[in-house]
Design an enzyme around this catalytic site. Structure first.
Site, PDB file in Angstrom:
ATOM      1  N   ASP A 126      50.804  39.210  43.101  1.00 17.98           N
ATOM      2  CA  ASP A 126      50.033  40.347  43.623  1.00 17.98           C
ATOM      3  C   ASP A 126      49.128  39.977  44.791  1.00 17.98           C
ATOM      4  OD1 ASP A 126      50.968  42.529  42.163  1.00 17.98           O
ATOM      5  OD2 ASP A 126      49.566  42.236  40.509  1.00 17.98           O
ATOM      6  N   ARG A 138      38.930  48.671  37.149  1.00 19.09           N
ATOM      7  CA  ARG A 138      38.925  47.279  37.616  1.00 19.09           C
ATOM      8  C   ARG A 138      37.507  46.793  37.918  1.00 19.09           C
ATOM      9  NH1 ARG A 138      43.999  45.651  39.147  1.00 19.09           N
ATOM     10  NH2 ARG A 138      45.532  46.688  37.828  1.00 19.09           N
ATOM     11  N   ASN A 188      48.918  47.726  35.443  1.00 18.80           N
ATOM     12  CA  ASN A 188      48.625  49.124  35.767  1.00 18.80           C
ATOM     13  C   ASN A 188      49.872  49.930  35.399  1.00 18.80           C
ATOM     14  OD1 ASN A 188      50.437  49.688  38.086  1.00 18.80           O
ATOM     15  ND2 ASN A 188      49.220  48.141  39.151  1.00 18.80           N
ATOM     16  N   HIS A 206      42.462  51.963  41.162  1.00 23.23           N
ATOM     17  CA  HIS A 206      41.638  51.476  42.274  1.00 23.23           C
ATOM     18  C   HIS A 206      41.249  52.693  43.111  1.00 23.23           C
ATOM     19  CE1 HIS A 206      43.401  47.115  42.392  1.00 23.23           C
ATOM     20  NE2 HIS A 206      42.150  47.053  41.994  1.00 23.23           N
ATOM     21  N   CYS A 229      46.800  48.985  50.418  1.00 22.52           N
ATOM     22  CA  CYS A 229      46.601  47.820  49.531  1.00 22.52           C
ATOM     23  C   CYS A 229      47.138  46.533  50.142  1.00 22.52           C
ATOM     24  CB  CYS A 229      47.351  48.000  48.211  1.00 22.52           C
ATOM     25  SG  CYS A 229      47.006  49.482  47.314  1.00 22.52           S
ATOM     26  N   ASP A 256      41.147  53.063  46.237  1.00 19.53           N
ATOM     27  CA  ASP A 256      42.010  53.313  47.407  1.00 19.53           C
ATOM     28  C   ASP A 256      43.361  53.927  47.049  1.00 19.53           C
ATOM     29  OD1 ASP A 256      43.449  51.145  46.439  1.00 19.53           O
ATOM     30  OD2 ASP A 256      43.171  49.882  48.207  1.00 19.53           O
ATOM     31  N   ALA A 309      54.703  47.961  42.001  1.00 22.17           N
ATOM     32  CA  ALA A 309      53.577  47.154  41.499  1.00 22.17           C
ATOM     33  C   ALA A 309      52.276  47.953  41.534  1.00 22.17           C
ATOM     34  CB  ALA A 309      53.427  45.886  42.333  1.00 22.17           C
TER      35      ALA A 309
HETATM   36  N1  ARG Z   1      49.655  45.099  40.956  1.00 22.52           N
HETATM   37  C1  ARG Z   1      48.395  45.129  41.625  1.00 22.52           C
HETATM   38  C2  ARG Z   1      47.280  45.321  40.600  1.00 22.52           C
HETATM   39  O1  ARG Z   1      47.483  46.013  39.653  1.00 22.52           O
HETATM   40  C3  ARG Z   1      48.370  46.211  42.661  1.00 22.52           C
HETATM   41  C4  ARG Z   1      47.114  46.220  43.474  1.00 22.52           C
HETATM   42  C5  ARG Z   1      47.061  47.352  44.459  1.00 22.52           C
HETATM   43  N2  ARG Z   1      45.944  47.218  45.298  1.00 22.52           N
HETATM   44  C6  ARG Z   1      45.089  48.193  45.651  1.00 22.52           C
HETATM   45  N3  ARG Z   1      44.156  47.920  46.494  1.00 22.52           N
HETATM   46  N4  ARG Z   1      45.161  49.393  45.119  1.00 22.52           N
HETATM   47  O2  ARG Z   1      46.208  44.790  40.733  1.00 22.52           O
END
Ligand code: ARG
Length: 269
Positions: free
Chosen positions: A66, A140, A23, A169, A264, A171, A258
């Site tokens: 992750d 995703r 990401n 995402h 998350c 969230d 990240a």
């Molecule tokens: N590095 C992780 C990814 O890209 C971060 C995930 C964050 N999670 C979330 N629920 N937004 O998948």
């Protein structure tokens, strides 16, 4: 008073780091996580949450940095059922097996969407206070996840297309709250979907600006009246407080490297 009604799943950041880029937040951050600071920030979040809810832990796995982002482990439904995630990126696909095992060992009926449908759990699927589910798709999770979830859960599922790779995402840009309230960032959505959110939540949506969005203010954990998030501007705090909420800031800067923050790092069970 701790809200014993809520239980969250967390995963200690023993193997957390930025090793690959899946990401935009991760770009340039490979090898840049301060692991000691990350451990302290996670512990602080754990302490804040455990004063208000019960916490369960899933065993961290070497090579799956992750996995700390337990929100992506699956979507928990009523009656001890869970839809386990099918991750988009190969880098995270092995996590599914470990989350499945956790749920099986805890007595959940483990379901999958099947047919090759990608779905990243509670990162992309959020319940609102009326029990409807909002599903983000485009980065995703596949658009096909919407009807597949509706079929499994027998609840109304609303799809929201995510239009900007930074808000990959749901969230990261949207957070339904108690009593029909919500926090949202309009630039993550099409004009049409912004209208749908407005229609559903009416005047009860707090729309955040660019600064709050970049501080992951939408990535919040709501327990009772408390909203736990990384950082909120004075304006955002005032508006949420006016709606009866109490803002608790928990710094999670190492995890933002990240692309994730407070919400998350948790999965409501
Ligand atoms: N590095 C992780 C990814 O890209 C971060 C995930 C964050 N999670 C979330 N629920 N937004 O998948």
């Amino acid at each position: 008073m701790p809200d014993q009604m809520k239980t969250f799943l967390m995963c200690e950041p023993v193997y957390f780091e930025v090793r690959y880029v899946i990401n935009p937040w991760m770009a340039g951050n490979q090898g840049r996580v301060d692991r000691k600071l990350a451990a302290r920030q996670w512990r602080n979040l754990y302490d804040v949450l455990s004063g208000r809810a019960s916490i369960r832990l899933v065993e961290p796995v070497a090579g799956l940095p992750d996995m700390v982002f337990t929100a992506n482990g699956g979507l928990v439904c009523r009656n001890r059922e869970v839809i386990v995630s099918s991750f988009r990126h190969p880098e995270r696909q092995a996590e599914s097996r470990h989350f499945s095992r956790f749920f099986e060992d805890s007595g959940y009926r483990v379901m999958r969407l099947g047919s090759g449908i990608k779905f990243e759990g509670a990162g992309d699927a959020l319940y609102d206070s009326s029990g409807q589910v909002w599903v983000g798709h485009g980065h995703r999770s596949d658009v096909e996840a919407i009807s597949a979830i509706a079929a499994k859960l027998a609840v109304k599922v609303n799809g929201l297309a995510l239009v900007d790779p930074r808000w990959y995402h749901l969230d990261t840009a949207f957070c339904p709250l108690a009593n029909g309230y919500a926090i949202a960032y309009d630039k993550a959505f099409s004009a049409q979907d912004v209208e749908r959110i407005r229609d559903a939540f009416g005047g009860k949506v707090t729309w955040v600006g660019d600064g709050d969005a970049s501080n992951f203010a939408c990535n919040a954990v709501n327990i009772g009246n408390d909203i736990i998030l990384h950082k909120a501007s004075a304006g955002l705090k005032t508006e949420l407080e006016r709606n009866g909420f109490n803002i608790i800031e928990v710094e999670v800067s190492e995890f933002i490297k990240a692309g994730g923050a407070c919400k998350c790092l948790t999965l409501e069970l």
